[in-house]
Scaffold this motif. Structure first.
Motif, PDB file in Angstrom:
ATOM      1  N   SER A  59     -22.741   9.203  13.789  1.00  0.00           N
ATOM      2  CA  SER A  59     -23.380   7.971  13.330  1.00  0.00           C
ATOM      3  C   SER A  59     -24.310   7.455  14.415  1.00  0.00           C
ATOM      4  CB  SER A  59     -22.340   6.905  12.976  1.00  0.00           C
ATOM      5  OG  SER A  59     -21.551   6.559  14.091  1.00  0.00           O
ATOM      6  N   CYS A  93     -19.966   4.149  13.804  1.00  0.00           N
ATOM      7  CA  CYS A  93     -20.571   3.543  15.007  1.00  0.00           C
ATOM      8  C   CYS A  93     -19.528   2.907  15.921  1.00  0.00           C
ATOM      9  CB  CYS A  93     -21.668   2.537  14.650  1.00  0.00           C
ATOM     10  SG  CYS A  93     -23.109   3.308  13.883  1.00  0.00           S
ATOM     11  N   THR A 100     -24.487   6.479   8.968  1.00  0.00           N
ATOM     12  CA  THR A 100     -23.646   7.671   9.051  1.00  0.00           C
ATOM     13  C   THR A 100     -24.483   8.861   8.604  1.00  0.00           C
ATOM     14  OG1 THR A 100     -21.675   6.379   8.571  1.00  0.00           O
ATOM     15  CG2 THR A 100     -21.520   8.758   8.260  1.00  0.00           C
ATOM     16  N   CYS A 158     -25.280   0.277  10.939  1.00  0.00           N
ATOM     17  CA  CYS A 158     -24.753   1.593  11.304  1.00  0.00           C
ATOM     18  C   CYS A 158     -25.181   2.602  10.245  1.00  0.00           C
ATOM     19  CB  CYS A 158     -23.232   1.539  11.378  1.00  0.00           C
ATOM     20  SG  CYS A 158     -22.484   3.136  11.801  1.00  0.00           S
TER      21      CYS A 158
END
Length: 125
Positions: A121, A97, A73, A71
């Protein structure tokens, strides 16, 4: 906007050229550690890269290279992207996410989603 085949890559390069002409402000943006610092907008058209914008291809932007499936950001709320990877990128309303993906961008796609609102994200699938 989705354009089939190689035309998508050409449109991505054209979009990056236009961004240079209108004075896009570079972000401080690599995948694991964040955006690539000191990036040039022309790098958004390079295979494997993902670029995101705070506005609809305007305002702050960030370049990400060598993305895995972790993930990411973003340093700001995103409203546009160019996906030059060979995989789909899913964008989420939360910074971790989570939540239903609000937007999915296919490989070699570029899109602005002002009607969806800022997303925070993303993850390469």
């Amino acid at each position: 906007m989705h354009i089939p085949g190689l035309k998508r890559a050409a449109v991505g390069v054209a979009t990056m050229s236009a961004a240079l002409l209108i004075g896009v402000v570079p972000g401080t943006a690599s995948a694991a550690s964040g955006p690539v610092s000191g990036a040039d907008p022309s790098q958004c058209g390079v295979a494997g890269n993902v670029c995101v914008w705070e506005g609809a291809f305007t305002d702050r932007w960030a370049l990400y290279e060598d993305l895995g499936t972790e993930c990411v950001t973003a340093p700001f709320g995103m409203l546009a992207t160019v996906n030059m990877t060979d995989r789909r990128v899913d964008f989420y309303p939360n910074g971790d996410c989570t939540g239903t993906p609000a937007h999915s961008e296919p490989s070699l796609g570029l899109h602005s989603w002002k009607s969806v609102g800022s997303l925070y994200s993303f993850r390469v699938s």
